[in-house]
Design an enzyme around this catalytic site. Structure first.
Site, PDB file in Angstrom:
ATOM      1  N   GLU A 136      10.918  -5.332  11.761  1.00 12.81           N
ATOM      2  CA  GLU A 136       9.538  -4.862  11.855  1.00 12.81           C
ATOM      3  C   GLU A 136       9.194  -4.500  10.423  1.00 12.81           C
ATOM      4  OE1 GLU A 136       7.376  -4.734  14.281  1.00 12.81           O
ATOM      5  OE2 GLU A 136       8.750  -5.510  15.806  1.00 12.81           O
ATOM      6  N   LYS A 185      14.774   0.655   6.717  1.00 15.80           N
ATOM      7  CA  LYS A 185      15.398  -0.333   5.829  1.00 15.80           C
ATOM      8  C   LYS A 185      16.503   0.333   4.981  1.00 15.80           C
ATOM      9  CE  LYS A 185      14.283  -4.140   5.342  1.00 15.80           C
ATOM     10  NZ  LYS A 185      14.681  -5.393   6.057  1.00 15.80           N
ATOM     11  N   PHE A 191       6.898 -14.470   7.871  1.00  7.05           N
ATOM     12  CA  PHE A 191       6.321 -14.921   6.593  1.00  7.05           C
ATOM     13  C   PHE A 191       7.399 -15.422   5.611  1.00  7.05           C
ATOM     14  CE2 PHE A 191       5.011 -12.738   2.394  1.00  7.05           C
ATOM     15  CZ  PHE A 191       4.485 -13.900   1.856  1.00  7.05           C
ATOM     16  N   TYR A 220       9.116   2.834   8.289  1.00  6.76           N
ATOM     17  CA  TYR A 220       9.577   1.487   7.912  1.00  6.76           C
ATOM     18  C   TYR A 220      10.639   1.555   6.818  1.00  6.76           C
ATOM     19  CZ  TYR A 220       9.653  -2.840   5.184  1.00  6.76           C
ATOM     20  OH  TYR A 220      10.071  -3.940   4.454  1.00  6.76           O
ATOM     21  N   THR A 251      14.174  -4.090   0.669  1.00  2.35           N
ATOM     22  CA  THR A 251      12.886  -3.902   0.003  1.00  2.35           C
ATOM     23  C   THR A 251      12.984  -2.809  -1.059  1.00  2.35           C
ATOM     24  OG1 THR A 251      10.694  -2.951   0.389  1.00  2.35           O
ATOM     25  CG2 THR A 251      12.331  -2.442   2.021  1.00  2.35           C
ATOM     26  N   ASP A 252      12.110  -2.885  -2.065  1.00  2.00           N
ATOM     27  CA  ASP A 252      12.072  -1.824  -3.081  1.00  2.00           C
ATOM     28  C   ASP A 252      11.532  -0.521  -2.489  1.00  2.00           C
ATOM     29  OD1 ASP A 252       9.392  -2.552  -2.787  1.00  2.00           O
ATOM     30  OD2 ASP A 252       8.982  -2.693  -4.929  1.00  2.00           O
ATOM     31  N   GLU A 253      10.938  -0.597  -1.284  1.00  2.00           N
ATOM     32  CA  GLU A 253      10.346   0.618  -0.700  1.00  2.00           C
ATOM     33  C   GLU A 253      11.400   1.662  -0.345  1.00  2.00           C
ATOM     34  OE1 GLU A 253       7.073   0.082   1.983  1.00  2.00           O
ATOM     35  OE2 GLU A 253       6.627  -1.880   1.138  1.00  2.00           O
TER      36      GLU A 253
HETATM   37  P1  NAD Z   1       7.372 -10.568   9.044  1.00  2.00           P
HETATM   38  O1  NAD Z   1       6.947  -9.364   9.799  1.00  2.00           O
HETATM   39  O2  NAD Z   1       6.364 -11.569   8.613  1.00  2.00           O
HETATM   40  O3  NAD Z   1       8.473 -11.362   9.889  1.00  2.00           O
HETATM   41  C1  NAD Z   1       9.495 -10.711  10.596  1.00  2.00           C
HETATM   42  C2  NAD Z   1      10.110 -11.719  11.564  1.00  2.00           C
HETATM   43  O4  NAD Z   1      11.190 -11.061  12.253  1.00  2.00           O
HETATM   44  C3  NAD Z   1       9.150 -12.227  12.632  1.00  2.00           C
HETATM   45  O5  NAD Z   1       9.276 -13.622  12.793  1.00  2.00           O
HETATM   46  C4  NAD Z   1       9.594 -11.499  13.893  1.00  2.00           C
HETATM   47  O6  NAD Z   1       9.333 -12.237  15.080  1.00  2.00           O
HETATM   48  C5  NAD Z   1      11.085 -11.356  13.645  1.00  2.00           C
HETATM   49  N1  NAD Z   1      11.684 -10.232  14.393  1.00  2.00           N
HETATM   50  C6  NAD Z   1      11.201  -8.956  14.487  1.00  2.00           C
HETATM   51  N2  NAD Z   1      12.006  -8.227  15.293  1.00  2.00           N
HETATM   52  C7  NAD Z   1      13.027  -9.043  15.679  1.00  2.00           C
HETATM   53  C8  NAD Z   1      14.165  -8.864  16.493  1.00  2.00           C
HETATM   54  N3  NAD Z   1      14.439  -7.675  17.078  1.00  2.00           N
HETATM   55  N4  NAD Z   1      14.991  -9.913  16.680  1.00  2.00           N
HETATM   56  C9  NAD Z   1      14.731 -11.120  16.111  1.00  2.00           C
HETATM   57  N5  NAD Z   1      13.652 -11.351  15.353  1.00  2.00           N
HETATM   58  C10 NAD Z   1      12.813 -10.324  15.119  1.00  2.00           C
HETATM   59  O7  NAD Z   1       8.182 -10.002   7.782  1.00  2.00           O
HETATM   60  P2  NAD Z   1       8.348 -10.612   6.323  1.00  2.00           P
HETATM   61  O8  NAD Z   1       7.249 -10.120   5.478  1.00  2.00           O
HETATM   62  O9  NAD Z   1       8.633 -12.067   6.429  1.00  2.00           O
HETATM   63  O10 NAD Z   1       9.666  -9.834   5.866  1.00  2.00           O
HETATM   64  C11 NAD Z   1      10.958 -10.392   6.074  1.00  2.00           C
HETATM   65  C12 NAD Z   1      11.997  -9.438   5.533  1.00  2.00           C
HETATM   66  O11 NAD Z   1      11.766  -9.195   4.148  1.00  2.00           O
HETATM   67  C13 NAD Z   1      11.983  -8.063   6.206  1.00  2.00           C
HETATM   68  O12 NAD Z   1      13.318  -7.653   6.389  1.00  2.00           O
HETATM   69  C14 NAD Z   1      11.272  -7.158   5.197  1.00  2.00           C
HETATM   70  O13 NAD Z   1      11.716  -5.847   5.301  1.00  2.00           O
HETATM   71  C15 NAD Z   1      11.701  -7.802   3.888  1.00  2.00           C
HETATM   72  N6  NAD Z   1      10.752  -7.637   2.761  1.00  2.00           N
HETATM   73  C16 NAD Z   1       9.445  -7.975   2.884  1.00  2.00           C
HETATM   74  C17 NAD Z   1       8.588  -7.858   1.795  1.00  2.00           C
HETATM   75  C18 NAD Z   1       7.132  -8.263   1.882  1.00  2.00           C
HETATM   76  O14 NAD Z   1       6.375  -8.057   0.922  1.00  2.00           O
HETATM   77  N7  NAD Z   1       6.677  -8.857   2.976  1.00  2.00           N
HETATM   78  C19 NAD Z   1       9.082  -7.397   0.560  1.00  2.00           C
HETATM   79  C20 NAD Z   1      10.446  -7.063   0.473  1.00  2.00           C
HETATM   80  C21 NAD Z   1      11.272  -7.203   1.575  1.00  2.00           C
HETATM   81  P1  TYD Z   2       0.839  -3.459   2.376  1.00  2.00           P
HETATM   82  O1  TYD Z   2       0.427  -4.887   2.196  1.00  2.00           O
HETATM   83  O2  TYD Z   2       0.781  -2.839   3.730  1.00  2.00           O
HETATM   84  O3  TYD Z   2       2.291  -3.338   1.731  1.00  2.00           O
HETATM   85  P2  TYD Z   2       3.199  -2.018   1.460  1.00  2.00           P
HETATM   86  O4  TYD Z   2       2.573  -0.841   2.054  1.00  2.00           O
HETATM   87  O5  TYD Z   2       4.475  -2.386   2.149  1.00  2.00           O
HETATM   88  O6  TYD Z   2       3.318  -1.941  -0.026  1.00  2.00           O
HETATM   89  O7  TYD Z   2      -0.051  -2.561   1.411  1.00  2.00           O
HETATM   90  C1  TYD Z   2      -0.087  -2.804   0.010  1.00  2.00           C
HETATM   91  C2  TYD Z   2      -0.955  -1.735  -0.618  1.00  2.00           C
HETATM   92  O8  TYD Z   2      -2.309  -1.909  -0.164  1.00  2.00           O
HETATM   93  C3  TYD Z   2      -0.564  -0.316  -0.215  1.00  2.00           C
HETATM   94  O9  TYD Z   2      -0.767   0.545  -1.329  1.00  2.00           O
HETATM   95  C4  TYD Z   2      -1.563   0.036   0.890  1.00  2.00           C
HETATM   96  C5  TYD Z   2      -2.801  -0.741   0.495  1.00  2.00           C
HETATM   97  N1  TYD Z   2      -3.656  -1.191   1.612  1.00  2.00           N
HETATM   98  C6  TYD Z   2      -5.029  -0.881   1.607  1.00  2.00           C
HETATM   99  O10 TYD Z   2      -5.545  -0.226   0.686  1.00  2.00           O
HETATM  100  N2  TYD Z   2      -5.792  -1.315   2.649  1.00  2.00           N
HETATM  101  C7  TYD Z   2      -5.268  -2.037   3.683  1.00  2.00           C
HETATM  102  O11 TYD Z   2      -6.024  -2.377   4.630  1.00  2.00           O
HETATM  103  C8  TYD Z   2      -3.882  -2.358   3.672  1.00  2.00           C
HETATM  104  C9  TYD Z   2      -3.255  -3.135   4.788  1.00  2.00           C
HETATM  105  C10 TYD Z   2      -3.112  -1.919   2.603  1.00  2.00           C
END
Ligand code: NAD
Ligand code: TYD
Length: 337
Positions: free
Chosen positions: A85, A155, A12, A151, A126-128
């Site tokens: 992941e 991180k 993403f 998760y 991540t802030d998590e």
């Molecule tokens: P995502 O799950 O959409 O994408 C992860 C990508 O990494 C995928 O394309 C997957 O194929 C690839 N990948 C997974 N394992 C791999 C491996 N062993 N080798 C090579 N490629 C691999 O995740 P995202 O939401 O795009 O998040 C990207 C980064 O941002 C992550 O590090 C996540 O922790 C961080 N992040 C995400 C959010 C959010 O809200 N989505 C917020 C803060 C930080």
């Molecule tokens: P998520 O998108 O999984 O992000 P994160 O857990 O990394 O913050 O979830 C966002 C919030 O939404 C979290 O409080 C869990 C809640 N949630 C639901 O209530 N129902 C759902 O089906 C999912 C996927 C998340």
């Protein structure tokens, strides 16, 4: 040319990053290393695939030989590590792969970066990692790490490793810690796309617990602008929080989606809470704003409307996901809840 290894660029945030970077910058040569797990999708990169300054490599960041080969072959001097992941619920169903990719994979990249003397290594975190807040307060960069899920603990482990590589080996690492993202190409297991798609299909919207957990939402392109700025100007050894100061409860998000799609709130179904569910995230990003002059550009209401429209217009993109192996995950996660 700036030769950059971008990992996880088919996911993403990474695909949004690459598409935006390559549409505005001819001076960067991007090697995208991605394993194409369930979350990786080359369709996300259609805008970039024919660019001469772009290569896709199918592979795993835990593969030492491959990673070293790529650093050598492409004379990599910069790394942005998105690969992970990334979903909390999946980490509860099975944690091993989270530590493999997020911890061991980061170690493999750091060791290669050290060997090939990279000029910047940006770890996308991540802030998590900070755990959960009560009603008051914000996460700052000095908030103690207190991750709740497999998760977020993976991180946090990677963050600690990055800091150690800076202190011990002077590796020029920067860490970004961003809040929850939304936008096009987000895999529909995450809250916002899951709710949009379920509402479009008139299926129930599973809200965990009382729906009052708070997340601090940021549009993916604002996150990526911040990453780009920190990649260019962030100081080695530093951590930068990224957030748009936009706290909302999950119920507020779900009701907004239903309203925009003209659907009834009767679709909401309260289900069993997530174990270890963090109550509230909220980011203080004043360091990034004051030191590097970043601020978010996108208005939440417009960006969420744009995101909802994107899922309406790109039904093929998510139909392919929803009809495939994601179905198994969905029934495992939500049946009997
Ligand atoms: P995502 O799950 O959409 O994408 C992860 C990508 O990494 C995928 O394309 C997957 O194929 C690839 N990948 C997974 N394992 C791999 C491996 N062993 N080798 C090579 N490629 C691999 O995740 P995202 O939401 O795009 O998040 C990207 C980064 O941002 C992550 O590090 C996540 O922790 C961080 N992040 C995400 C959010 C959010 O809200 N989505 C917020 C803060 C930080
Ligand atoms: P998520 O998108 O999984 O992000 P994160 O857990 O990394 O913050 O979830 C966002 C919030 O939404 C979290 O409080 C869990 C809640 N949630 C639901 O209530 N129902 C759902 O089906 C999912 C996927 C998340």
């Amino acid at each position: 040319m700036k030769n950059i290894l971008i990992t996880g660029g088919a996911g993403f945030i990474g695909s949004n990053y690459i598409n935006h970077l390559l549409s505005t910058d001819d001076e960067s040569f991007v090697v995208n290393l991605d394993k194409l797990t369930y979350a990786g999708n080359l369709e996300n990169l259609k805008a970039s695939e024919s660019k001469k300054n772009y290569r896709f490599v199918l592979g795993d960041i835990t593969n030492i030989e491959l990673v070293n080969y790529l650093f050598d072959k492409y004379k990599i001097k910069y790394v942005i590590n998105f690969a992970a992941e990334s979903h909390v619920d999946r980490s509860i169903l099975g944690s091993g792969i989270f530590y493999q990719t997020n911890v061991i994979g980061t170690n493999v990249l750091l060791e290669a970066a050290r060997k090939f003397e990279v000029e910047k290594f940006l770890q996308v975190s991540t802030d998590e990692v900070y755990g959960s807040l009560g009603k008051e307060g914000l996460f700052t960069e000095s908030t103690p790490l207190s991750p709740s899920s497999p998760y977020s603990s993976s991180k946090a482990s990677a963050d600690l490793m990055c800091i150690a590589f800076h202190r011990t080996f002077k590796l020029p690492v920067v860490i970004t810690r961003c809040s929850n993202n939304y936008g096009p190409y987000q895999f529909p297991e995450k809250l916002i796309p899951l709710m949009i798609i379920n509402a479009l299909k008139n299926q129930s919207l599973p809200v965990y617990g009382d729906g009052l957990n708070v997340r601090d939402w940021i549009y993916v392109l604002d996150h990526n602008d911040a990453i780009r700025l920190i990649f260019e100007r962030g100081k080695a050894g530093e951590i930068y929080n990224i957030g748009a100061s936009n706290e909302m409860t999950n119920l507020q998000i779900v009701n907004l989606v239903l309203k925009r799609l003209n659907k009834s709130s009767e679709l909401i179904k309260f289900v069993k809470d997530r174990p270890g569910h963090d109550k509230r995230y909220a980011i203080d990003s004043s360091k990034l704003r004051n030191e590097l002059g970043w601020k978010p550009k996108y208005d939440f209401n417009q960006a969420i409307d744009h995101t909802i429209d994107w899922y309406i217009k790109n039904q093929n993109w998510w139909e392919n996901i929803v009809s495939g192996s994601y179905k198994n995950y969905y029934s495992k996660q939500y049946n009997n809840r």
